[in-house]
Design a protein around this motif. Structure first.
Motif, mmCIF file in Angstrom:
data_model
loop_
_atom_site.group_PDB
_atom_site.id
_atom_site.type_symbol
_atom_site.label_atom_id
_atom_site.label_comp_id
_atom_site.label_asym_id
_atom_site.label_seq_id
_atom_site.Cartn_x
_atom_site.Cartn_y
_atom_site.Cartn_z
ATOM 1 N N ARG A 1 -33.839 15.748 -0.689
ATOM 2 C CA ARG A 1 -33.644 17.039 -0.806
ATOM 3 C C ARG A 1 -34.005 17.776 -2.018
ATOM 4 N NH1 ARG A 1 -30.238 19.711 3.826
ATOM 5 N NH2 ARG A 1 -30.661 18.148 5.808
ATOM 6 N N GLU A 2 -34.306 18.789 -2.217
ATOM 7 C CA GLU A 2 -34.362 19.258 -3.562
ATOM 8 C C GLU A 2 -32.912 19.668 -4.031
ATOM 9 O OE1 GLU A 2 -36.289 23.216 -5.960
ATOM 10 O OE2 GLU A 2 -36.707 22.960 -3.882
ATOM 11 N N GLY A 3 -32.663 19.240 -5.312
ATOM 12 C CA GLY A 3 -31.398 19.436 -6.019
ATOM 13 C C GLY A 3 -30.656 18.518 -5.726
ATOM 14 N N VAL A 4 -30.830 17.383 -4.939
ATOM 15 C CA VAL A 4 -29.477 16.267 -4.498
ATOM 16 C C VAL A 4 -29.917 15.079 -5.351
ATOM 17 C CG1 VAL A 4 -28.612 14.824 -2.810
ATOM 18 C CG2 VAL A 4 -29.213 17.313 -2.411
ATOM 19 N N THR A 5 -28.981 14.378 -6.097
ATOM 20 C CA THR A 5 -29.010 13.262 -6.768
ATOM 21 C C THR A 5 -28.011 12.514 -6.123
ATOM 22 O OG1 THR A 5 -29.523 14.502 -8.963
ATOM 23 C CG2 THR A 5 -28.555 12.109 -8.926
ATOM 24 N N VAL A 6 -28.406 11.195 -5.776
ATOM 25 C CA VAL A 6 -27.622 10.303 -5.155
ATOM 26 C C VAL A 6 -27.260 8.956 -6.040
ATOM 27 C CG1 VAL A 6 -27.469 8.420 -3.507
ATOM 28 C CG2 VAL A 6 -28.643 10.483 -2.590
ATOM 29 N N SER A 7 -25.884 8.669 -6.242
ATOM 30 C CA SER A 7 -25.361 7.843 -7.076
ATOM 31 C C SER A 7 -24.464 6.704 -6.220
ATOM 32 C CB SER A 7 -24.417 8.407 -8.008
ATOM 33 O OG SER A 7 -23.973 7.460 -9.026
ATOM 34 N N GLY A 8 -24.699 5.446 -6.433
ATOM 35 C CA GLY A 8 -23.935 4.466 -6.022
ATOM 36 C C GLY A 8 -22.462 4.293 -6.587
ATOM 37 N N GLU A 9 -22.063 5.031 -7.533
ATOM 38 C CA GLU A 9 -20.709 4.818 -8.071
ATOM 39 C C GLU A 9 -19.593 5.321 -7.547
ATOM 40 O OE1 GLU A 9 -21.991 5.879 -12.755
ATOM 41 O OE2 GLU A 9 -22.737 7.284 -11.342
ATOM 42 N N ALA A 10 -18.483 4.494 -7.505
ATOM 43 C CA ALA A 10 -17.459 4.937 -7.297
ATOM 44 C C ALA A 10 -16.677 5.934 -8.458
ATOM 45 C CB ALA A 10 -16.357 3.835 -6.592
ATOM 46 N N VAL A 11 -15.671 6.592 -8.250
ATOM 47 C CA VAL A 11 -14.931 7.324 -9.197
ATOM 48 C C VAL A 11 -13.457 6.910 -9.370
ATOM 49 C CG1 VAL A 11 -14.688 9.626 -10.098
ATOM 50 C CG2 VAL A 11 -16.616 9.311 -8.512
ATOM 51 N N LYS B 1 -15.775 17.888 -4.144
ATOM 52 C CA LYS B 1 -15.073 17.481 -3.123
ATOM 53 C C LYS B 1 -14.738 16.008 -3.282
ATOM 54 C CE LYS B 1 -16.314 14.737 0.675
ATOM 55 N NZ LYS B 1 -17.278 14.257 1.157
ATOM 56 N N ILE B 2 -13.634 15.744 -2.843
ATOM 57 C CA ILE B 2 -13.033 14.218 -3.202
ATOM 58 C C ILE B 2 -12.402 13.705 -1.835
ATOM 59 C CG2 ILE B 2 -11.520 12.814 -4.298
ATOM 60 C CD1 ILE B 2 -11.588 14.656 -6.625
ATOM 61 N N ASP B 3 -13.108 12.761 -1.347
ATOM 62 C CA ASP B 3 -12.776 12.263 0.212
ATOM 63 C C ASP B 3 -12.937 10.624 -0.036
ATOM 64 O OD1 ASP B 3 -12.373 11.158 2.734
ATOM 65 O OD2 ASP B 3 -13.560 12.553 3.714
ATOM 66 N N VAL B 4 -11.814 9.954 -0.572
ATOM 67 C CA VAL B 4 -12.045 8.623 -0.813
ATOM 68 C C VAL B 4 -11.099 7.691 -0.330
ATOM 69 C CG1 VAL B 4 -13.625 8.857 -2.905
ATOM 70 C CG2 VAL B 4 -11.163 9.239 -3.141
ATOM 71 N N GLU B 5 -10.404 8.100 0.808
ATOM 72 C CA GLU B 5 -9.483 7.240 1.443
ATOM 73 C C GLU B 5 -8.250 6.767 0.616
ATOM 74 O OE1 GLU B 5 -10.370 7.488 4.563
ATOM 75 O OE2 GLU B 5 -12.140 8.613 3.757
ATOM 76 N N GLY B 6 -7.431 7.555 0.258
ATOM 77 C CA GLY B 6 -6.309 7.414 -0.415
ATOM 78 C C GLY B 6 -6.615 7.128 -1.921
ATOM 79 N N HIS B 7 -7.617 7.173 -2.385
ATOM 80 C CA HIS B 7 -7.868 7.023 -3.729
ATOM 81 C C HIS B 7 -8.049 8.472 -4.735
ATOM 82 C CE1 HIS B 7 -8.998 4.169 -7.175
ATOM 83 N NE2 HIS B 7 -10.128 4.742 -7.438
ATOM 84 N N GLU B 8 -7.807 9.436 -3.922
ATOM 85 C CA GLU B 8 -8.006 10.710 -4.587
ATOM 86 C C GLU B 8 -7.134 10.959 -5.794
ATOM 87 O OE1 GLU B 8 -9.025 10.747 -0.266
ATOM 88 O OE2 GLU B 8 -7.281 10.023 -1.312
ATOM 89 N N ALA B 9 -6.110 10.630 -5.932
ATOM 90 C CA ALA B 9 -5.236 10.814 -7.139
ATOM 91 C C ALA B 9 -5.729 10.121 -8.421
ATOM 92 C CB ALA B 9 -3.846 10.476 -6.940
ATOM 93 N N GLU B 10 -6.351 8.759 -8.156
ATOM 94 C CA GLU B 10 -7.034 8.103 -9.053
ATOM 95 C C GLU B 10 -8.063 8.743 -9.607
ATOM 96 O OE1 GLU B 10 -5.862 4.843 -10.576
ATOM 97 O OE2 GLU B 10 -4.274 6.031 -10.092
ATOM 98 N N VAL B 11 -9.102 9.338 -8.570
ATOM 99 C CA VAL B 11 -10.033 9.971 -9.045
ATOM 100 C C VAL B 11 -9.760 11.303 -9.986
ATOM 101 C CG1 VAL B 11 -12.027 11.475 -8.357
ATOM 102 C CG2 VAL B 11 -11.536 9.455 -6.927
ATOM 103 N N LEU B 12 -8.649 12.185 -9.811
ATOM 104 C CA LEU B 12 -8.189 13.177 -10.570
ATOM 105 C C LEU B 12 -7.626 12.696 -11.954
ATOM 106 C CD1 LEU B 12 -6.763 15.825 -8.062
ATOM 107 C CD2 LEU B 12 -8.963 15.665 -9.071
ATOM 108 N N ALA B 13 -7.121 11.250 -12.038
ATOM 109 C CA ALA B 13 -6.564 10.924 -13.037
ATOM 110 C C ALA B 13 -7.741 10.750 -14.164
ATOM 111 C CB ALA B 13 -6.058 9.472 -12.920
ATOM 112 N N GLY B 14 -8.804 10.717 -13.627
ATOM 113 C CA GLY B 14 -10.282 10.548 -14.693
ATOM 114 C C GLY B 14 -10.510 11.866 -15.080
#
Length: 213
Positions: A42-52, A118-131
């Motif tokens: 889709r136009e405007g979509v970039t897919v990445s295989g990284e975790a955050v 949007k952050i939906d990472v099964e219990g890892h959300e606070a670690e995402v925001l720590a970055g």
């Protein structure tokens, strides 16, 4: 928009349909291949295989083959949730896979400040925001009964980053719990009191009008 934990891309597709440029991040190799097929062209979509996460590097992702949406980097969440949340009682994580990890700060350096994350990472959300070291205009983080302390930590982190106000949605609904946006303290109390009995949902945060990222 950053879609952190994009899975099969339902939210990515919705964001793209609204005209957003979307960076969809999904570290599960098998799921990411489907994500690329479903929304990657889709136009405007970039897919990445990284975790955050908190810092860049690599991490071990625990994969649930039967319930891939519940694959997680959060060891404590995986250890405790099946005991306290009936939804997770029969979930098993059969294998682990090493995945690359980036940070929200690094993504911002690469793509610019998103209007929404949007952050939906099964219990890892606070670690995402720590970055994340600077506020972004809008953020959502998943909450799950039995692991509500993660969402509380997210609210506290956002309060440290900027002047945010909060609301919530139960489950996969589309209606806010509260008629108006709430203070961080009110959201923390609501979560600490059991999130209104919801098994899961999302906490939404927006910068108070007049305060800019």
């Amino acid at each position: 928009v950053f879609d952190v934990g994009a899975h099969l891309g339902d939210r990515t597709a919705a964001f793209a349909a609204l005209g957003a440029q979307v960076v969809a991040l999904e570290p599960q190799p098998a799921i990411r291949r489907w994500l690329e097929r479903i929304v990657g062209l889709r136009e405007g979509v970039t897919v990445s295989g990284e975790a955050v996460g908190r810092e860049a590097g690599t991490a071990q992702l625990a994969v649930s083959k039967r319930s891939p949406t519940l694959s997680t980097l959060a060891d404590e969440w995986r250890a405790t949730l099946p005991e306290v949340n009936p939804t997770f009682r029969n979930v098993r994580w059969e294998e682990t896979v090493e995945v690359p990890v980036t940070t929200l700060d690094a993504l911002i350096e690469r793509y610019g400040v998103p209007r929404f994350c949007k952050i939906d990472v099964e219990g890892h959300e606070a670690e995402v925001l720590a970055g994340l070291s600077k506020p972004v205009p809008g953020i959502s983080v998943e909450f799950v009964y039995g692991g509500l302390e993660v969402a509380v930590a997210c609210v506290r982190r956002l309060e440290a980053l900027g002047s945010y106000e909060f609301n919530a949605i139960r489950g996969e609904g589309r209606v806010f719990v509260f008629d108006g946006w709430q203070t961080g303290e009110h959201m923390v109390r609501w979560l600490a009191d059991g999130a209104g009995g919801a098994s899961s949902g999302d906490v939404y945060a927006r910068l108070v009008p007049g305060h800019h990222a």
